[in-house]
Design a protein around this motif. Structure first.
Motif, PDB file in Angstrom:
ATOM      1  N   ARG A   1       0.807  -1.221   0.000  1.00  0.00           N
ATOM      2  CA  ARG A   1       0.000   0.000   0.000  1.00  0.00           C
ATOM      3  C   ARG A   1       0.845   1.278   0.000  1.00  0.00           C
ATOM      4  NH1 ARG A   1      -4.952   2.234   2.045  1.00  0.00           N
ATOM      5  NH2 ARG A   1      -4.532   4.307   2.885  1.00  0.00           N
ATOM      6  N   ASP A   2       1.752   1.390   0.967  1.00  0.00           N
ATOM      7  CA  ASP A   2       2.515   2.631   1.084  1.00  0.00           C
ATOM      8  C   ASP A   2       3.442   2.830  -0.107  1.00  0.00           C
ATOM      9  OD1 ASP A   2       1.289   3.331   3.399  1.00  0.00           O
ATOM     10  OD2 ASP A   2       2.961   2.856   4.729  1.00  0.00           O
TER      11      ASP A   2
ATOM     12  N   TRP B   1       1.296   4.198  -3.021  1.00  0.00           N
ATOM     13  CA  TRP B   1       0.903   5.596  -2.890  1.00  0.00           C
ATOM     14  C   TRP B   1       2.105   6.529  -2.974  1.00  0.00           C
ATOM     15  CZ3 TRP B   1      -3.624   6.452  -4.330  1.00  0.00           C
ATOM     16  CH2 TRP B   1      -4.687   5.612  -4.001  1.00  0.00           C
TER      17      TRP B   1
ATOM     18  N   VAL C   1       9.602   3.297   2.462  1.00  0.00           N
ATOM     19  CA  VAL C   1       8.501   2.388   2.123  1.00  0.00           C
ATOM     20  C   VAL C   1       8.967   1.207   1.273  1.00  0.00           C
ATOM     21  CG1 VAL C   1       6.802   4.252   2.287  1.00  0.00           C
ATOM     22  CG2 VAL C   1       7.804   3.706   0.058  1.00  0.00           C
TER      23      VAL C   1
ATOM     24  N   ARG D   1       6.174  12.936   5.069  1.00  0.00           N
ATOM     25  CA  ARG D   1       4.911  12.952   4.323  1.00  0.00           C
ATOM     26  C   ARG D   1       4.260  14.334   4.380  1.00  0.00           C
ATOM     27  NH1 ARG D   1      -0.679  10.006   5.980  1.00  0.00           N
ATOM     28  NH2 ARG D   1      -0.261  11.321   7.774  1.00  0.00           N
TER      29      ARG D   1
ATOM     30  N   ILE E   1      -0.456   7.638   2.334  1.00  0.00           N
ATOM     31  CA  ILE E   1       0.674   6.891   2.890  1.00  0.00           C
ATOM     32  C   ILE E   1       0.526   6.845   4.406  1.00  0.00           C
ATOM     33  CG2 ILE E   1       3.194   6.818   3.154  1.00  0.00           C
ATOM     34  CD1 ILE E   1       3.381   8.376   0.505  1.00  0.00           C
ATOM     35  N   ARG E   2       0.542   5.673   4.996  1.00  0.00           N
ATOM     36  CA  ARG E   2       0.289   5.520   6.425  1.00  0.00           C
ATOM     37  C   ARG E   2       1.530   5.234   7.258  1.00  0.00           C
ATOM     38  NH1 ARG E   2      -3.965   8.361   6.204  1.00  0.00           N
ATOM     39  NH2 ARG E   2      -5.846   7.383   5.356  1.00  0.00           N
ATOM     40  N   GLY E   3       2.530   4.602   6.659  1.00  0.00           N
ATOM     41  CA  GLY E   3       3.676   4.148   7.441  1.00  0.00           C
ATOM     42  C   GLY E   3       4.751   5.180   7.655  1.00  0.00           C
TER      43      GLY E   3
END
Length: 417
Positions: A232-233, A236, A354, A303, A413-415
């Motif tokens: 996912r990250d 994105w 990432v 980010r 982006i979450r991480g």
């Protein structure tokens, strides 16, 4: 988890004795390839088309750029994957850094002597194919040899590549405009050769002949290029980088024709004024990079800075629409330069954090490089289509939309903070 060398991740953190020369040689290697993309893509290629056709032939410029994006898309991950598997006493990346520059110089020599738009396009595609292999190798050096606590600093050093290369190109063409008629090709060749020799021999890597190597299977080799995009990250980060770079480069690489046809600058003045605008904009980018890079290391908010950059880029693209004058372009270049500099300062740090597989960083960075090199190379062809279909207003409106979409991608982006 162990890294490619069978060492614990902390071992990379302790390789400080290899870090000092990289502070100079790695950014220079990146400046050199940016000098190629910008000096040739933004200056020499449009001028070469003018010399061949005798006009500002938008369709011809698009044709000259039509094959290159595909070459860049193929070359970055393929060369990255191959360099991951390379074993030599000079390390994994050095053979490809030197080899790609040697072949790239020959391709540039052919391009410098191209006498038709078709041959110009074929030779430029060849340059993009081989030199994206060089770019894949130098970007893999960062996760190979730089400790994570220095990602922000090295990201900023990488980020200086575009403004420094553009400033160098702008000064060169402002002070020696005759080089735009072909002589600058040879300057680019020399810069690439010097940078490659410095990064390989002044900051040598370790012998890689004893490293383990995964068995080669064609199916797994091909699947490896798609696999990281399932994270996912990573996906994105790829989408955000692609959009932010594309939104910037669609305008940047079309400056010559834009200033003549949209801003109405007389043809005899346009090269000097384009050089001035690019110089001012890239100084703004340079200052943003050197301020934000170390700051991002300190606050660890990569980010957030990328998101701010995307939103600011979209806003600044409105300026030429409401103020289509040289003064308006001057304001645009300064403010958009700052916005892009914020992104360049944190881009490499963000994407490096990432990466999904420590054993295939070359290939994964190669995939991510598609989102960097691809837009830079594809932008002239896309811009040519947009201008032909709807004029320069359509070009700016599309740039705004692309920048906003890229900002949404970064937000997902979450991480990474």
């Amino acid at each position: 988890m162990t890294n490619l060398k069978g060492q614990a991740p902390q071992a990379i953190e302790d390789r400080g004795f290899r870090l000092r020369p990289l502070y100079l040689t790695l950014p220079l290697a990146n400046v050199a390839v940016m000098f190629l993309w910008i000096g040739v893509g933004a200056f020499l290629l449009p001028r070469h088309v003018q010399l061949i056709t005798g006009t500002n032939d938008v369709a011809a410029l698009g044709l000259a750029n039509s094959v290159g994006p595909l070459m860049a898309t193929i070359a970055n991950p393929v060369f990255g994957q191959i360099s991951d598997r390379t074993r030599s006493r000079f390390g994994r990346r050095a053979p490809w850094i030197l080899g790609c520059v040697a072949v790239g110089v020959l391709a540039l020599l052919a391009q410098a002597n191209a006498a038709s738009v078709l041959m110009l396009g074929i030779s430029w595609a060849g340059v993009q194919l081989i030199m994206n292999g060089y770019q894949a190798a130098i970007t893999a050096v960062l996760p190979d040899r730089v400790p994570s606590r220095r990602y922000g600093t090295f990201s900023a050093l990488f980020g200086l590549g575009t403004p420094l290369a553009t400033i160098g190109a702008a000064i060169m063409f402002m002070t020696m405009p005759q080089l735009a008629d072909g002589g600058a090709y040879y300057v680019v060749m020399a810069v690439l050769a010097v940078a490659a020799l410095l990064v390989v021999f002044a900051s040598p890597d370790r012998d890689s002949t004893g490293l383990p190597r995964r068995p080669f299977r064609l199916g797994a080799f091909l699947a490896a290029f798609v696999r990281p995009l399932r994270h996912r990250d990573f996906f994105w980060a790829f989408a955000g980088r692609f959009g932010l770079v594309l939104g910037y480069m669609m305008i940047f690489t079309f400056n010559l024709f834009l200033l003549e046809d949209f801003i109405k600058i007389p043809k005899g003045e346009v090269v000097a004024k384009m050089g001035l605008l690019m110089l001012v904009g890239q100084v703004a980018t340079f200052l943003a990079v050197i301020l934000v890079g170390p700051l991002s290391d300190r606050v660890a908010r990569f980010r957030l800075f990328a998101l701010i950059s995307g939103l600011a880029s979209a806003v600044t693209l409105v300026i030429p629409l409401v103020l289509p004058t040289f003064e308006g372009m001057l304001v645009y270049n300064v403010l958009h330069g700052v916005a892009f500099g914020v992104f360049m300062a944190v881009d490499m740090a963000l994407v490096t954090k990432v990466l999904p597989d420590e054993e295939e960083v070359g290939k994964d960075m190669g995939v991510l490089n598609i989102a960097n090199a691809g837009p830079q190379i594809a932008a002239p062809a896309i811009a040519a289509f947009l201008v032909t279909a709807g004029g320069y207003t359509t070009l700016f409106l599309t740039g705004i939309a692309v920048s906003l979409i890229a900002s949404l991608a970064v937000l997902k982006i979450r991480g990474v903070r």
